[in-house]
Design an enzyme around this catalytic site. Structure first.
Site, PDB file in Angstrom:
ATOM      1  N   ARG A   1      -1.665  -9.678  13.023  1.00  0.00           N
ATOM      2  CA  ARG A   1      -2.154  -8.623  12.115  1.00  0.00           C
ATOM      3  C   ARG A   1      -2.893  -9.243  10.932  1.00  0.00           C
ATOM      4  O   ARG A   1      -3.903  -8.716  10.470  1.00  0.00           O
ATOM      5  CB  ARG A   1      -0.988  -7.770  11.613  1.00  0.00           C
ATOM      6  CG  ARG A   1      -0.460  -6.815  12.679  1.00  0.00           C
ATOM      7  CD  ARG A   1       0.969  -6.402  12.408  1.00  0.00           C
ATOM      8  NE  ARG A   1       1.115  -5.566  11.246  1.00  0.00           N
ATOM      9  CZ  ARG A   1       2.289  -5.354  10.639  1.00  0.00           C
ATOM     10  NH1 ARG A   1       3.386  -5.936  11.094  1.00  0.00           N
ATOM     11  NH2 ARG A   1       2.357  -4.572   9.598  1.00  0.00           N
TER      12      ARG A   1
ATOM     13  N   ARG B   1      11.294  -6.458   5.940  1.00  0.00           N
ATOM     14  CA  ARG B   1      11.203  -5.049   6.334  1.00  0.00           C
ATOM     15  C   ARG B   1      11.631  -4.896   7.790  1.00  0.00           C
ATOM     16  O   ARG B   1      12.312  -3.936   8.146  1.00  0.00           O
ATOM     17  CB  ARG B   1       9.766  -4.529   6.150  1.00  0.00           C
ATOM     18  CG  ARG B   1       9.634  -3.060   6.498  1.00  0.00           C
ATOM     19  CD  ARG B   1       8.281  -2.492   6.150  1.00  0.00           C
ATOM     20  NE  ARG B   1       7.245  -2.974   7.050  1.00  0.00           N
ATOM     21  CZ  ARG B   1       5.956  -2.655   6.921  1.00  0.00           C
ATOM     22  NH1 ARG B   1       5.557  -1.878   5.939  1.00  0.00           N
ATOM     23  NH2 ARG B   1       5.076  -3.116   7.778  1.00  0.00           N
TER      24      ARG B   1
ATOM     25  N   ARG C   1      10.500  -1.393  13.139  1.00  0.00           N
ATOM     26  CA  ARG C   1       9.092  -1.383  13.570  1.00  0.00           C
ATOM     27  C   ARG C   1       8.832  -2.542  14.512  1.00  0.00           C
ATOM     28  O   ARG C   1       9.090  -3.693  14.187  1.00  0.00           O
ATOM     29  CB  ARG C   1       8.169  -1.464  12.343  1.00  0.00           C
ATOM     30  CG  ARG C   1       7.898  -0.092  11.753  1.00  0.00           C
ATOM     31  CD  ARG C   1       7.046  -0.152  10.534  1.00  0.00           C
ATOM     32  NE  ARG C   1       5.749  -0.802  10.740  1.00  0.00           N
ATOM     33  CZ  ARG C   1       4.754  -0.699   9.877  1.00  0.00           C
ATOM     34  NH1 ARG C   1       4.890   0.034   8.778  1.00  0.00           N
ATOM     35  NH2 ARG C   1       3.618  -1.318  10.099  1.00  0.00           N
TER      36      ARG C   1
ATOM     37  N   ARG D   1     -10.265   0.481   7.712  1.00  0.00           N
ATOM     38  CA  ARG D   1      -9.852  -0.894   8.002  1.00  0.00           C
ATOM     39  C   ARG D   1     -10.962  -1.694   8.680  1.00  0.00           C
ATOM     40  O   ARG D   1     -10.752  -2.860   8.997  1.00  0.00           O
ATOM     41  CB  ARG D   1      -8.630  -0.876   8.915  1.00  0.00           C
ATOM     42  CG  ARG D   1      -7.288  -1.026   8.175  1.00  0.00           C
ATOM     43  CD  ARG D   1      -6.182  -0.952   9.211  1.00  0.00           C
ATOM     44  NE  ARG D   1      -4.967  -1.587   8.811  1.00  0.00           N
ATOM     45  CZ  ARG D   1      -3.904  -0.951   8.304  1.00  0.00           C
ATOM     46  NH1 ARG D   1      -3.954   0.342   8.069  1.00  0.00           N
ATOM     47  NH2 ARG D   1      -2.800  -1.600   8.027  1.00  0.00           N
TER      48      ARG D   1
ATOM     49  N   LYS E   1       0.837  -1.220   0.000  1.00  0.00           N
ATOM     50  CA  LYS E   1       0.000   0.000   0.000  1.00  0.00           C
ATOM     51  C   LYS E   1       0.860   1.252   0.000  1.00  0.00           C
ATOM     52  O   LYS E   1       0.670   2.154  -0.806  1.00  0.00           O
ATOM     53  CB  LYS E   1      -0.909   0.051   1.246  1.00  0.00           C
ATOM     54  CG  LYS E   1      -1.837  -1.119   1.410  1.00  0.00           C
ATOM     55  CD  LYS E   1      -2.766  -0.930   2.603  1.00  0.00           C
ATOM     56  CE  LYS E   1      -2.082  -1.033   3.949  1.00  0.00           C
ATOM     57  NZ  LYS E   1      -1.749  -2.403   4.352  1.00  0.00           N
TER      58      LYS E   1
END
Ligand code: B4P
Length: 190
Positions: free
Chosen positions: A146, A129, A135, A90, A14
């Site tokens: 998630r 990532r 993160r 969401r 995204k």
């Protein structure tokens, strides 16, 4: 004015695709994940509450994120040719809140782009990532959580826009340029 939603599971691309659309169409990119990370960076009360949810792989409360997004839209008023909403809505409740929020500002959504990527590839991308992003939600346990929250709460949002004929599913595998090409084609056909 072109206002679009870019949706997909965590790691679907995204953010990556939104940046390219900004460069191509001069749209204003509003990522609710970025807005929350900004608050967490400031350690504001909103940021502290957001951190508690994000580190568990959960969504933050609908009212909190809707308020943050409305403020960001108002702050950018007058400086955009269109919006890319990245990561919002969401939940179906957020989709309903967005309708009201945009109506009050005489705006509406042209198309929801839903980027589809296999679960194995999503996990692979997010773990990669995580090696460099720092993160706290890019670890295997939180990623699995998630993804399950995505299937339960976010996937039903597609139907909300499909019923309004404002929905395009995009194959999110392949090179970043190939995927961008598919999105641009869907926007031209909308
Ligand atoms: P987000 O920041 O939206 O997190 P994300 O879904 O993981 O990001 P994204 O999906 O944009 O990552 P991208 O594909 O660009 O949200 C973080 C958290 O905030 C949420 O989990 C939630 O807790 C909270 N939150 C946010 N919005 C909310 C809302 N509306 N309501 C409630 N809570 C909310 O990138 C993924 C990786 O893939 C990158 O490393 C990229 O380089 C790579 N990649 C991209 N395209 C690729 C390709 N084609 N091939 C290979 N790799 C690719």
């Amino acid at each position: 004015m072109l206002n679009i939603i870019i949706c997909g599971a965590p790691g679907s691309g995204k953010g990556t695709q939104s940046e390219l659309l900004v460069a191509r169409f001069g749209l204003k990119h509003l990522s609710t994940g970025d807005l929350l990370r900004e608050e967490m960076g400031k350690n504001s009360p909103i940021g502290q509450e957001a951190r508690r949810h994000i580190e568990q792989g959960q969504l933050v409360p609908d009212e909190m994120i809707a308020r943050l997004l409305a403020e960001a839209i108002d702050k950018a008023a007058g400086e955009f040719r269109g919006l890319i909403l990245d990561g919002f809505p969401r939940t179906v409740t957020q989709a309903e809140m967005l309708e009201e929020m945009l109506k009050a500002r005489k705006l509406d959504i042209g198309l929801m782009i839903d980027i589809d990527v296999s679960e194995a590839e999503l996990i692979d991308r997010l773990l990669k990532r995580g090696e460099s992003s720092g993160r706290s939600d890019d670890n295997i346990d939180t990623i699995r959580k998630r993804l399950s929250v995505y299937h339960e709460k976010t996937k039903p949002v597609s139907d909300f826009y499909r019923k309004q004929n404002k929905y395009a599913a995009i194959d999110g595998t392949g090179s970043i340029d190939q995927i961008q090409g598919r999105i641009v084609k869907a926007l031209q056909e909308a």
